[in-house]
Enzyme design. Structure first.
Site, PDB file in Angstrom:
ATOM      1  N   TYR A   1      -4.294   3.145   7.595  1.00 24.07           N
ATOM      2  CA  TYR A   1      -5.577   2.430   7.568  1.00 24.07           C
ATOM      3  C   TYR A   1      -6.527   3.047   8.591  1.00 24.07           C
ATOM      4  CZ  TYR A   1      -2.416  -0.948   5.333  1.00 24.07           C
ATOM      5  OH  TYR A   1      -1.472  -1.542   4.556  1.00 24.07           O
TER       6      TYR A   1
ATOM      7  N   TYR B   1      -1.874  -3.222 -11.094  1.00 17.97           N
ATOM      8  CA  TYR B   1      -1.943  -2.897  -9.661  1.00 17.97           C
ATOM      9  C   TYR B   1      -1.073  -3.842  -8.834  1.00 17.97           C
ATOM     10  CZ  TYR B   1      -3.921  -2.427  -4.951  1.00 17.97           C
ATOM     11  OH  TYR B   1      -4.073  -2.267  -3.594  1.00 17.97           O
TER      12      TYR B   1
ATOM     13  N   VAL C   1       1.070  -3.880   3.791  1.00 17.95           N
ATOM     14  CA  VAL C   1       0.923  -5.173   4.462  1.00 17.95           C
ATOM     15  C   VAL C   1       2.183  -6.044   4.409  1.00 17.95           C
ATOM     16  CG1 VAL C   1      -1.586  -5.371   4.368  1.00 17.95           C
ATOM     17  CG2 VAL C   1      -0.216  -6.174   2.431  1.00 17.95           C
TER      18      VAL C   1
ATOM     19  N   SER D   1       0.802  -1.241   0.000  1.00 12.77           N
ATOM     20  CA  SER D   1       0.000   0.000   0.000  1.00 12.77           C
ATOM     21  C   SER D   1       0.832   1.288   0.000  1.00 12.77           C
ATOM     22  CB  SER D   1      -0.935   0.026   1.207  1.00 12.77           C
ATOM     23  OG  SER D   1      -2.128  -0.627   0.890  1.00 12.77           O
TER      24      SER D   1
ATOM     25  N   LYS E   1       0.701   3.292  -3.044  1.00 16.16           N
ATOM     26  CA  LYS E   1      -0.465   4.140  -3.331  1.00 16.16           C
ATOM     27  C   LYS E   1      -0.086   5.630  -3.284  1.00 16.16           C
ATOM     28  CE  LYS E   1      -3.687   0.722  -1.462  1.00 16.16           C
ATOM     29  NZ  LYS E   1      -4.465   0.283  -0.290  1.00 16.16           N
TER      30      LYS E   1
HETATM   31  N1  GLU Z   1      -1.532  -5.253  -2.506  1.00 16.56           N
HETATM   32  C1  GLU Z   1      -2.264  -5.190  -1.290  1.00 16.56           C
HETATM   33  C2  GLU Z   1      -3.744  -5.309  -1.525  1.00 16.56           C
HETATM   34  O1  GLU Z   1      -4.280  -4.675  -2.369  1.00 16.56           O
HETATM   35  C3  GLU Z   1      -1.914  -3.922  -0.596  1.00 16.56           C
HETATM   36  C4  GLU Z   1      -2.638  -3.804   0.702  1.00 16.56           C
HETATM   37  C5  GLU Z   1      -1.895  -3.029   1.728  1.00 16.56           C
HETATM   38  O2  GLU Z   1      -0.651  -2.994   1.772  1.00 16.56           O
HETATM   39  O3  GLU Z   1      -2.607  -2.454   2.544  1.00 16.56           O
HETATM   40  O4  GLU Z   1      -4.398  -6.065  -0.850  1.00 16.56           O
END
Ligand code: GLU
Length: 309
Positions: free
Chosen positions: A245, A193, A263, A65, A68
């Protein structure tokens, strides 16, 4: 930039390391389950070129994430503020990162922000190009510039592992496609993605990227403005309001550093005008944040008055 092992930082890491046993490595992306839950490392970059570290900072991990934030900065530069925010919102949700619930209950099925998966998928959809390869290269080129490291690439095993299992993200995409928020083929978007999330680096690279955000887009070595000041500010604001989060509020109160976790156990921190932080600690709490990484940041924030509030 050379990075010095630091004895004081090592003590903070040793303190925080005892909390790794309270967490678990992510396994919903099977390849991430191979990480050692006891790992904890940190690098801190300063604007004057100094860098300090503790733990095994040669270990690589995928951004997940954290990517992002990089993708958001890229599309804001490429598409502009209005285009991006017509398609994704600016409000925190308080829901888990992969939640679908708000898409259905909001009037327009526009994801609330670019840090939850629904919003991040919309952002990745905005990366322009003919092929997944071309679009990924654009993001990689930007990531390499931010990190000052031409070697950065994505980890194909982690990307493939997530591609195989990303059915919740596929569900989000189909919902978004039904409402014309995304228009491309869902498998193509999931392919891009998952490769974006699998961009791999170590704590040094991550701290360097954090520093560029902390310095409002300025490359600490060359003085070059890599991204406009306004773009860096938007990204940092999202890091504060939704970077950790549904623990972002508590994190802002206790730690007060714009930060984004993933994650895989990575955390990127950007203390405005002061320093960039890269942490890797793959044992996660139930919300998906690195348990020991959070403890380490809390400890550092209190010891060195890093809170921006
Ligand atoms: N690639 C992970 C997903 O989309 C990233 C989630 C994360 O790191 O919060 O589930």
């Amino acid at each position: 930039m050379p990075c010095q092992k630091d004895q004081e930082l090592k003590k903070h890491v040793e303190y925080a390391k005892q909390f790794t046993k309270e967490g678990k490595v992510a396994t919903y992306i099977p390849e991430l389950g191979k990480a050692n839950p006891n790992d904890l490392s940190i690098a801190i970059h300063f604007p004057d070129g100094r860098c300090i570290s503790a733990g095994d900072i040669t270990k690589k991990f995928t951004l997940q994430s954290i990517s992002k934030v990089v993708a958001l900065a890229y599309v804001l530069m490429d598409r502009g503020f209005d285009y991006v925010f017509e398609r994704v919102g600016m409000e925190p949700t308080g829901d888990p990162f992969n939640s679908i619930v708000r898409l259905e209950t909001m009037d327009v099925a526009k994801p609330l922000n670019p840090m939850i998966n629904a919003g991040a998928l919309v952002v990745t959809h905005m990366i322009d190009g003919e092929t997944v390869e071309e679009r990924l290269q654009k993001l990689l080129t930007f990531t390499r510039e931010l990190a000052g490291n031409e070697q950065i690439d994505f980890n194909p095993s982690v990307a493939a592992s997530e591609f195989e299992t990303a059915n919740l993200n596929r569900a989000l995409c189909y919902f978004l496609k039904q409402h014309q928020i995304i228009t491309e083929d869902v498998e193509t978007l999931i392919d891009l993605y998952t490769k974006q999330c699998a961009i791999e680096m170590n704590c040094l690279d991550l701290a360097r990227i954090g520093l560029v955000f902390a310095m409002n887009g300025v490359d600490p070595e060359t003085g070059k403005q890599i991204m406009p000041d306004g773009v860096a500010r938007i990204c940092k604001t999202f890091m504060v309001t939704c970077g950790m989060y549904n623990a972002s509020g508590e994190f802002a109160i206790k730690i007060g550093i714009p930060a984004k976790s993933g994650v895989s156990g990575g955390i990127m921190g950007a203390v405005p005008g002061r320093l960039g932080i890269g942490i890797f600690g793959p044992a996660l709490d139930e919300k998906g944040n690195s348990v020991a990484g959070m403890k380490l940041l809390e400890h550092l924030s209190k010891s060195y008055q890093l809170s921006m509030f």
